[in-house]
Design a protein around this motif. Structure first.
Motif, PDB file in Angstrom:
ATOM      1  N   GLU A 209      61.137   2.652  29.264  1.00 26.50           N
ATOM      2  CA  GLU A 209      62.559   2.593  29.615  1.00 26.50           C
ATOM      3  C   GLU A 209      63.386   2.048  28.464  1.00 26.50           C
ATOM      4  O   GLU A 209      64.522   2.478  28.246  1.00 26.50           O
ATOM      5  CB  GLU A 209      62.770   1.737  30.864  1.00 26.50           C
ATOM      6  CG  GLU A 209      64.222   1.731  31.338  1.00 26.50           C
ATOM      7  CD  GLU A 209      64.429   1.007  32.651  1.00 26.50           C
ATOM      8  OE1 GLU A 209      65.594   0.845  33.051  1.00 26.50           O
ATOM      9  OE2 GLU A 209      63.420   0.607  33.270  1.00 26.50           O
ATOM     10  N   LEU A 210      62.820   1.115  27.700  1.00 27.17           N
ATOM     11  CA  LEU A 210      63.527   0.597  26.528  1.00 27.17           C
ATOM     12  C   LEU A 210      63.747   1.685  25.493  1.00 27.17           C
ATOM     13  O   LEU A 210      64.788   1.733  24.828  1.00 27.17           O
ATOM     14  CB  LEU A 210      62.748  -0.564  25.914  1.00 27.17           C
ATOM     15  CG  LEU A 210      62.655  -1.832  26.761  1.00 27.17           C
ATOM     16  CD1 LEU A 210      61.724  -2.833  26.110  1.00 27.17           C
ATOM     17  CD2 LEU A 210      64.027  -2.437  26.954  1.00 27.17           C
ATOM     18  N   VAL A 211      62.775   2.569  25.346  1.00 20.90           N
ATOM     19  CA  VAL A 211      62.929   3.702  24.435  1.00 20.90           C
ATOM     20  C   VAL A 211      64.063   4.605  24.918  1.00 20.90           C
ATOM     21  O   VAL A 211      64.906   5.050  24.133  1.00 20.90           O
ATOM     22  CB  VAL A 211      61.616   4.498  24.318  1.00 20.90           C
ATOM     23  CG1 VAL A 211      61.820   5.770  23.498  1.00 20.90           C
ATOM     24  CG2 VAL A 211      60.528   3.635  23.696  1.00 20.90           C
ATOM     25  N   ALA A 212      64.093   4.852  26.232  1.00 18.73           N
ATOM     26  CA  ALA A 212      65.157   5.690  26.790  1.00 18.73           C
ATOM     27  C   ALA A 212      66.524   5.054  26.552  1.00 18.73           C
ATOM     28  O   ALA A 212      67.493   5.748  26.188  1.00 18.73           O
ATOM     29  CB  ALA A 212      64.923   5.897  28.291  1.00 18.73           C
ATOM     30  N   ARG A 213      66.647   3.744  26.739  1.00 21.03           N
ATOM     31  CA  ARG A 213      67.919   3.057  26.516  1.00 21.03           C
ATOM     32  C   ARG A 213      68.317   3.119  25.045  1.00 21.03           C
ATOM     33  O   ARG A 213      69.493   3.275  24.706  1.00 21.03           O
ATOM     34  CB  ARG A 213      67.844   1.609  26.994  1.00 21.03           C
ATOM     35  CG  ARG A 213      67.695   1.491  28.501  1.00 21.03           C
ATOM     36  CD  ARG A 213      67.764   0.042  28.977  1.00 21.03           C
ATOM     37  NE  ARG A 213      67.573  -0.007  30.422  1.00 21.03           N
ATOM     38  CZ  ARG A 213      68.532   0.219  31.312  1.00 21.03           C
ATOM     39  NH1 ARG A 213      69.756   0.503  30.893  1.00 21.03           N
ATOM     40  NH2 ARG A 213      68.283   0.151  32.602  1.00 21.03           N
ATOM     41  N   SER A 214      67.344   2.999  24.162  1.00 21.77           N
ATOM     42  CA  SER A 214      67.637   3.098  22.737  1.00 21.77           C
ATOM     43  C   SER A 214      68.129   4.500  22.372  1.00 21.77           C
ATOM     44  O   SER A 214      69.080   4.656  21.600  1.00 21.77           O
ATOM     45  CB  SER A 214      66.382   2.764  21.917  1.00 21.77           C
ATOM     46  OG  SER A 214      65.966   1.434  22.139  1.00 21.77           O
ATOM     47  N   LEU A 215      67.503   5.516  22.933  1.00 23.02           N
ATOM     48  CA  LEU A 215      67.942   6.893  22.690  1.00 23.02           C
ATOM     49  C   LEU A 215      69.383   7.093  23.139  1.00 23.02           C
ATOM     50  O   LEU A 215      70.174   7.744  22.454  1.00 23.02           O
ATOM     51  CB  LEU A 215      67.016   7.874  23.428  1.00 23.02           C
ATOM     52  CG  LEU A 215      65.610   8.038  22.862  1.00 23.02           C
ATOM     53  CD1 LEU A 215      64.727   8.800  23.856  1.00 23.02           C
ATOM     54  CD2 LEU A 215      65.650   8.784  21.530  1.00 23.02           C
ATOM     55  N   HIS A 216      69.716   6.522  24.295  1.00 20.62           N
ATOM     56  CA  HIS A 216      71.078   6.676  24.817  1.00 20.62           C
ATOM     57  C   HIS A 216      72.085   5.914  23.959  1.00 20.62           C
ATOM     58  O   HIS A 216      73.159   6.444  23.619  1.00 20.62           O
ATOM     59  CB  HIS A 216      71.135   6.168  26.253  1.00 20.62           C
ATOM     60  CG  HIS A 216      72.506   6.216  26.850  1.00 20.62           C
ATOM     61  ND1 HIS A 216      73.130   7.395  27.208  1.00 20.62           N
ATOM     62  CD2 HIS A 216      73.393   5.218  27.135  1.00 20.62           C
ATOM     63  CE1 HIS A 216      74.333   7.129  27.699  1.00 20.62           C
ATOM     64  NE2 HIS A 216      74.514   5.818  27.659  1.00 20.62           N
ATOM     65  N   LYS A 222      76.873   7.487  24.283  1.00 20.42           N
ATOM     66  CA  LYS A 222      76.699   6.065  24.571  1.00 20.42           C
ATOM     67  C   LYS A 222      77.838   5.472  25.385  1.00 20.42           C
ATOM     68  O   LYS A 222      77.664   4.442  26.039  1.00 20.42           O
ATOM     69  CB  LYS A 222      76.535   5.285  23.269  1.00 20.42           C
ATOM     70  CG  LYS A 222      77.745   5.350  22.351  1.00 20.42           C
ATOM     71  CD  LYS A 222      77.477   4.612  21.060  1.00 20.42           C
ATOM     72  CE  LYS A 222      78.696   4.700  20.123  1.00 20.42           C
ATOM     73  NZ  LYS A 222      78.446   4.002  18.849  1.00 20.42           N
ATOM     74  N   ASP A 223      79.037   6.080  25.325  1.00 27.38           N
ATOM     75  CA  ASP A 223      80.172   5.567  26.090  1.00 27.38           C
ATOM     76  C   ASP A 223      80.182   6.067  27.531  1.00 27.38           C
ATOM     77  O   ASP A 223      81.098   5.752  28.298  1.00 27.38           O
ATOM     78  CB  ASP A 223      81.493   5.950  25.409  1.00 27.38           C
ATOM     79  CG  ASP A 223      81.648   5.270  24.058  1.00 27.38           C
ATOM     80  OD1 ASP A 223      81.153   4.148  23.909  1.00 27.38           O
ATOM     81  OD2 ASP A 223      82.244   5.876  23.139  1.00 27.38           O
ATOM     82  N   HIS A 224      79.198   6.872  27.888  1.00 26.77           N
ATOM     83  CA  HIS A 224      79.054   7.378  29.254  1.00 26.77           C
ATOM     84  C   HIS A 224      77.787   6.777  29.872  1.00 26.77           C
ATOM     85  O   HIS A 224      76.975   6.162  29.177  1.00 26.77           O
ATOM     86  CB  HIS A 224      78.992   8.911  29.243  1.00 26.77           C
ATOM     87  CG  HIS A 224      80.256   9.540  28.735  1.00 26.77           C
ATOM     88  ND1 HIS A 224      81.380   9.708  29.510  1.00 26.77           N
ATOM     89  CD2 HIS A 224      80.572  10.043  27.505  1.00 26.77           C
ATOM     90  CE1 HIS A 224      82.331  10.283  28.802  1.00 26.77           C
ATOM     91  NE2 HIS A 224      81.878  10.490  27.579  1.00 26.77           N
ATOM     92  N   PRO A 225      77.594   6.954  31.188  1.00 29.23           N
ATOM     93  CA  PRO A 225      76.496   6.233  31.848  1.00 29.23           C
ATOM     94  C   PRO A 225      75.100   6.693  31.428  1.00 29.23           C
ATOM     95  O   PRO A 225      74.883   7.865  31.109  1.00 29.23           O
ATOM     96  CB  PRO A 225      76.729   6.533  33.340  1.00 29.23           C
ATOM     97  CG  PRO A 225      78.132   7.008  33.448  1.00 29.23           C
ATOM     98  CD  PRO A 225      78.444   7.673  32.151  1.00 29.23           C
ATOM     99  N   ALA A 265      75.593  10.881  36.261  1.00 32.85           N
ATOM    100  CA  ALA A 265      75.224  10.943  34.841  1.00 32.85           C
ATOM    101  C   ALA A 265      76.016  11.991  34.078  1.00 32.85           C
ATOM    102  O   ALA A 265      75.736  12.245  32.907  1.00 32.85           O
ATOM    103  CB  ALA A 265      73.721  11.235  34.712  1.00 32.85           C
ATOM    104  N   HIS A 266      77.033  12.597  34.711  1.00 35.81           N
ATOM    105  CA  HIS A 266      77.820  13.639  34.046  1.00 35.81           C
ATOM    106  C   HIS A 266      78.368  13.129  32.706  1.00 35.81           C
ATOM    107  O   HIS A 266      78.960  12.061  32.636  1.00 35.81           O
ATOM    108  CB  HIS A 266      78.960  14.080  34.956  1.00 35.81           C
ATOM    109  CG  HIS A 266      79.825  15.151  34.380  1.00 35.81           C
ATOM    110  ND1 HIS A 266      79.320  16.354  33.918  1.00 35.81           N
ATOM    111  CD2 HIS A 266      81.167  15.203  34.176  1.00 35.81           C
ATOM    112  CE1 HIS A 266      80.310  17.097  33.478  1.00 35.81           C
ATOM    113  NE2 HIS A 266      81.450  16.411  33.610  1.00 35.81           N
ATOM    114  N   ASN A 267      78.144  13.900  31.644  1.00 41.34           N
ATOM    115  CA  ASN A 267      78.545  13.578  30.267  1.00 41.34           C
ATOM    116  C   ASN A 267      77.716  12.442  29.677  1.00 41.34           C
ATOM    117  O   ASN A 267      77.961  12.038  28.526  1.00 41.34           O
ATOM    118  CB  ASN A 267      80.031  13.227  30.178  1.00 41.34           C
ATOM    119  CG  ASN A 267      80.921  14.430  30.389  1.00 41.34           C
ATOM    120  OD1 ASN A 267      80.567  15.554  30.032  1.00 41.34           O
ATOM    121  ND2 ASN A 267      82.079  14.220  30.984  1.00 41.34           N
ATOM    122  N   GLY A 268      76.745  11.930  30.441  1.00 39.37           N
ATOM    123  CA  GLY A 268      75.894  10.858  29.946  1.00 39.37           C
ATOM    124  C   GLY A 268      74.438  11.292  29.884  1.00 39.37           C
ATOM    125  O   GLY A 268      74.118  12.451  29.598  1.00 39.37           O
TER     126      GLY A 268
END
Length: 480
Positions: A209-216, A222-225, A265-268
């Motif tokens: 999950e930390l990898v996923a958060r880093s990717l986002h 990044k300014d979207h959810p 998650a639209h646009n995120g």
């Protein structure tokens, strides 16, 4: 308005004519045959017809011949002409009049009977152009709809974020300078700012999950959810509602409309954790959404378009599950665009000092303790441990030690390694990958009395098809 004799003859009296010419509303006077006997300047200006062109003509045929959608408007349905027959005054707020140039405009009008000595002699129609009012009302309705939609979205996101924050522990996991972490960081940086689908694989507790958060956080989204879904946390019947949302009354307990994670998650970015746990039916629906970027809420036929970046994670071997018929091959290839492997903690022991330092600082602040040091003996214990639970186990251990300690130094007295663990560790450190794999397979086979297939066979324990296990045994020269 019901009035006294305003129409004594088919012509207006002079004093009334001066008054009606002065008002800003349009005024028409009709005789009992529905023909115009008076038209004031305001009516001429609004309709484009001059008085001389309409006097003596049937005005319905000129101004009121059609509805707003262009469909015919029979004269016998017209409120003005109905007043001519029954003498009943009427007011209409939703209608249109047609101009001379063929365009229409919204009007509010009234039709009032005119009597002379108790005898109906005609009708006065007074109207005004309400285009600006209608435009303002439409703009307000549109603005209110947007505000309501935004309010619903914010409420849904707020509910989701509150759920996400419950139990979160500010954990680290990607700290360190090992070759394994350097390679992982390089892969994250390469793919982060694209919209490519990423499949994160790794053991439980490694920090997927930390990898996923880093990717986002490194992406243009990044300014979207970043919306997370643990696919293993919901039953097959509930998961569809969680992913796609539902309408009020779609099923028992659906007391209001709810947006699903795809819509949030639209646009995120949408992160689907433990994706291997999806049922085959849910996999099929997910595949369609990935392909079309569209879905329907449960209980609705309305198609909702979304723009999302998809990240998936699993601790299973998805390819093996495809061979077992537990995972759709087409979905696997859709997800496996850019695979990232998160290394287990035992393969990057050199990162332990940095990890421990970060976790101690973060958890000390959370727990209100002032822990400043880790003893050398305690750090040595951590480096000797096999960490089957990976970074998550390390985090839980440090949190427990911080709670228990009464000093400013952690020595990890509660962590004890038995001789078997020490032996396994020293042996595994001196083996090649192939030797370690062979040793693990042999150990599993011995535990199952060399039974390969079946529910209690070695293949099931190793989470691979029997054919794959036999192939690995042949390659590694493993025999009974």
């Amino acid at each position: 308005m019901t009035t006294s004799a305003n129409l004594a003859t088919p012509h207006f009296l002079p004093e009334n004519t001066l008054l009606l010419n002065a008002i800003t509303e349009g005024v028409y006077g009709f005789d009992l045959n529905g023909n115009a006997v008076f038209i004031n300047p305001a009516a001429e200006q609004m309709t484009g017809w001059e008085s001389a062109e309409l006097i003596g003509r049937n005005i319905h045929d000129c101004h009121h011949h059609s509805h707003a959608d262009g469909s015919p408007y029979p004269q016998h349905d017209c409120p003005i002409y109905r007043t001519l027959h029954d003498g009943v005054a009427r007011q209409v707020s939703e209608d249109v009049f047609w101009r001379k140039d063929g365009t229409s405009f919204p009007v509010y009008y009234s039709s009032t009977p005119v009597y002379d000595n108790g005898v109906l002699i005609g009708v006065i129609a007074i109207f005004r152009d309400v285009s600006i009012q209608k435009h303002t009302e439409d703009s307000l309705r549109e603005a209110l709809a947007q505000v309501q939609a935004l309010s619903e979205r914010l409420a849904s996101e707020n509910q989701y974020l509150l759920t996400e924050l419950q139990g979160k522990q500010g954990a680290m996991g990607l700290s360190g300078n090992s070759q394994a972490i350097s390679h992982l960081t390089q892969q994250i940086n390469l793919v982060a700012n694209t919209d490519s689908t990423v499949l994160i694989c790794g053991e439980n507790g490694t920090g997927k999950e930390l990898v996923a958060r880093s990717l986002h956080q490194l992406s243009h989204r990044k300014d979207h959810p970043l919306v997370s879904v643990n696919c293993a946390a919901f039953s097959a019947s509930i998961l569809e509602s969680e992913l796609f949302g539902h309408e009020k009354g779609a099923f028992t307990g659906a007391v209001s409309r709810r947006k699903g994670r795809f819509e949030l998650a639209h646009n995120g970015t949408l992160f689907l954790d433990e994706i291997a746990e999806l049922s085959l039916e849910a996999q099929s629906k997910l595949l369609r959404v990935i392909q079309e970027q569209a879905f329907e809420r449960v209980g609705s036929s309305e198609t909702i378009k979304v723009n999302i970046r998809l990240i998936a994670a699993t601790h299973h071997d998805l390819q093996a599950r495809v061979e077992q018929g537990l995972f759709r091959m087409d979905l696997y290839y859709r997800l496996n665009v850019f695979p990232i492997i998160v290394p287990p903690l035992r393969q990057r022991r050199e990162d332990l000092p940095a990890l421990v330092s970060d976790l101690v600082a973060s958890l000390s602040q959370k727990l209100g303790k002032k822990i400043t040091k880790v003893s050398a003996q305690g750090l040595k214990k951590l480096q000797q441990y096999a960490w089957p639970g990976n970074v998550r186990e390390l985090q839980n251990l440090i949190e427990r030690e911080i709670i228990l300690t009464q000093t400013q130094m952690l020595d990890f007295k509660s962590l004890s390694l038995n001789s078997a663990q020490q032996a396994d560790l020293s042996t595994s450190q001196s083996l090649t990958m192939a030797q370690a794999e062979a040793a693990h397979i042999v150990k599993t086979l011995e535990a199952t009395q060399w039974r390969i297939s079946g529910a209690h066979g070695a293949a099931a324990m190793l989470d691979m098809p029997p054919s794959t296990l036999r192939s690995r045994m042949k390659k590694l020269s493993i025999s009974r």
